[in-house]
Write a protein that holds these residues in place. Structure first.
Motif, short mmCIF file in Angstrom:
data_model
loop_
_atom_site.label_atom_id
_atom_site.label_comp_id
_atom_site.label_asym_id
_atom_site.label_seq_id
_atom_site.Cartn_x
_atom_site.Cartn_y
_atom_site.Cartn_z
N VAL A 148 0.87 -1.18 0.00
CA VAL A 148 0.00 0.00 0.00
C VAL A 148 0.91 1.23 0.00
O VAL A 148 1.83 1.33 0.81
CB VAL A 148 -0.94 0.00 1.22
CG1 VAL A 148 -1.81 1.26 1.25
CG2 VAL A 148 -1.81 -1.25 1.22
N THR A 149 0.65 2.16 -0.90
CA THR A 149 1.58 3.28 -1.12
C THR A 149 1.01 4.63 -0.74
O THR A 149 1.56 5.67 -1.11
CB THR A 149 2.03 3.31 -2.59
OG1 THR A 149 0.88 3.54 -3.43
CG2 THR A 149 2.70 2.01 -2.99
N ARG A 150 -0.09 4.65 -0.02
CA ARG A 150 -0.70 5.92 0.37
C ARG A 150 0.22 6.70 1.31
O ARG A 150 1.11 6.13 1.94
CB ARG A 150 -2.05 5.66 1.05
CG ARG A 150 -3.10 5.16 0.08
CD ARG A 150 -4.42 4.90 0.75
NE ARG A 150 -5.44 4.54 -0.23
CZ ARG A 150 -6.65 4.13 0.07
NH1 ARG A 150 -7.01 4.02 1.32
NH2 ARG A 150 -7.51 3.84 -0.89
N PRO A 151 -0.03 8.02 1.43
CA PRO A 151 0.80 8.84 2.33
C PRO A 151 0.72 8.35 3.77
O PRO A 151 -0.20 7.63 4.17
CB PRO A 151 0.19 10.24 2.19
CG PRO A 151 -0.44 10.24 0.84
CD PRO A 151 -0.96 8.85 0.64
N GLN A 152 1.71 8.75 4.57
CA GLN A 152 1.74 8.37 5.97
C GLN A 152 0.44 8.78 6.66
O GLN A 152 -0.09 9.86 6.46
CB GLN A 152 2.92 9.07 6.67
CG GLN A 152 4.28 8.64 6.19
CD GLN A 152 4.62 7.20 6.57
OE1 GLN A 152 4.04 6.65 7.51
NE2 GLN A 152 5.56 6.59 5.86
N GLY A 153 -0.10 7.84 7.47
CA GLY A 153 -1.32 8.12 8.21
C GLY A 153 -2.59 7.85 7.44
O GLY A 153 -3.69 8.00 8.00
N GLN A 154 -2.49 7.43 6.17
CA GLN A 154 -3.68 7.22 5.35
C GLN A 154 -3.77 5.79 4.81
O GLN A 154 -4.60 5.51 3.95
CB GLN A 154 -3.69 8.21 4.20
CG GLN A 154 -3.71 9.67 4.64
CD GLN A 154 -3.73 10.63 3.48
OE1 GLN A 154 -4.14 10.29 2.37
NE2 GLN A 154 -3.29 11.86 3.72
N ALA A 155 -2.93 4.90 5.32
CA ALA A 155 -2.88 3.55 4.76
C ALA A 155 -3.47 2.48 5.68
O ALA A 155 -3.74 1.36 5.25
CB ALA A 155 -1.43 3.18 4.44
#
Length: 253
Positions: free
Chosen positions: A10-17
Motif C-alpha cells: 500500500v503506497t498511500r501517504p503516511q497516516g492514510q494507509a
C-alpha cells in the motif's frame, strides 16, 4: 474471497494507509506500506499569499469543491483561520464519500449526491446545482497542480473557476534502493497505486527494471492508461481510490 496469495504494498501517504492494510490482512492477504507521495503544507511565500487571498474572498463564491480528504484537512485549516463562521449562501461539495464525511464532521453543510458507481469528479458533475453556472463563481480546493478536468467542465457550463491550492505533494525522501529492497524482502506481488502521480513516483523510486513482474491496482481508466504508458503490463482497474473499491479490485485477482 480470500487474498491468501497476495502480498500487497500500500503506497498511500503516511497516516492514510492503515484502514486498507487492515482490510487486506483481514481478507487473508499480507499488507506492507511504503508511501510514494508525501503530503505537506505550502512553503513558497507566493503560494502562501495566493492561498490566503483566495480564502479571504471565500464569501464571493457560490460553490466550493474539496477534491479530497487532504483538501479538507489543509483547506479547512485555512478557512477556520479567516472565517470563524462560514459565509452563507455557498453550496459546499466534496468528491468521494470520505471527503463528504470529513466536511460534515467539521460542520460544513456539504451537499450529498446519490449516484450509482464511483463518487468522483465525473459523478459530481452530474449534481443538479452544478448544471447551469452562468455568472457563478466556483472555488476548487486542492493541492498544488493536479488534474484540470473538473475546472474545464465547469468553465464550459459558464462558471468562473478559481483554485485554492493549500498543500503540496512531494516525492518522499527514501534512501536509494529502499523501495526495491522492501519489495524483495516482503515478496510483494501486488501494489496499490492511488493516482497517476503515485504511478509516476513509484516508477521513479523503483526504476523501470522488473515493472512487468508486478501487478498494480489503480483507480480508473485514466490512471490505468498512465501506468500502461510507463511500462506496466499487469494492471487491474478499481472503480475509485476508496478503500472499498481497491479491496474489491484485489479480490478479483
Amino acid at each position: 474471497m480470500s487474498l491468501a496469495d497476495l502480498s500487497v504494498l500500500v503506497t498511500r501517504p503516511q497516516g492514510q494507509a492503515e484502514t486498507l492494510m487492515a482490510a487486506i490482512n483481514k481478507a487473508g492477504g499480507r499488507a506492507s506500506h511504503c508511501a510514494v507521495i508525501d503530503i505537506i503544507g505550502l512553503s513558497d511565500n507566493a503560494q502562501l499569499e495566493q492561498c490566503k487571498q483566495t480564502i479571504m474572498a471565500l464569501d464571493t463564491f457560490q460553490h466550493v469543491i474539496f477534491i479530497s480528504g487532504n483538501a479538507v484537512k489543509f483547506g479547512m485549516e485555512w478557512v477556520q483561520q479567516y472565517w470563524p463562521q462560514l459565509p452563507i449562501d455557498i453550496h459546499w461539495h466534496g468528491i468521494g464519500k470520505k471527503t463528504v464525511a470529513q466536511l460534515i464532521a467539521q460542520d460544513v453543510p456539504c451537499e450529498p449526491y446519490q449516484l450509482q458507481g464511483a463518487m468522483n469528479s465525473e459523478a459530481l458533475l452530474q449534481h443538479q446545482s452544478l448544471q447551469h453556472l452562468a455568472q457563478q463563481k466556483v472555488l476548487i480546493v486542492r493541492g498544488v497542480g493536479g488534474r484540470d478536468y473538473l475546472a474545464q467542465q465547469l468553465t464550459q457550463r459558464g462558471a468562473q473557476v478559481s483554485y485554492a491550492e493549500c498543500y503540496q505533494r512531494v516525492l518522499p525522501s527514501l534512501a536509494e534502493g529502499a523501495l526495491p529492497e522492501i519489495i524483495e524482502r516482503q515478496a510483494i506481488n501486488t501494489v496499490c497505486l492511488n493516482s497517476g502521480e503515485s504511478v509516476t513516483n513509484f516508477c521513479q523510486l523503483v526504476g523501470a527494471k522488473g515493472l512487468n513482474k508486478i501487478t498494480i491496482v489503480v483507480p480508473g481508466d485514466r490512471v490505468a492508461a498512465i501506468a500502461e504508458e510507463l511500462g506496466f503490463e499487469h494492471i487491474v482497474t478499481a472503480e475509485s481510490a476508496s478503500d472499498q473499491s481497491m479491496l474489491e479490485a484485489l479480490k478479483r485477482l
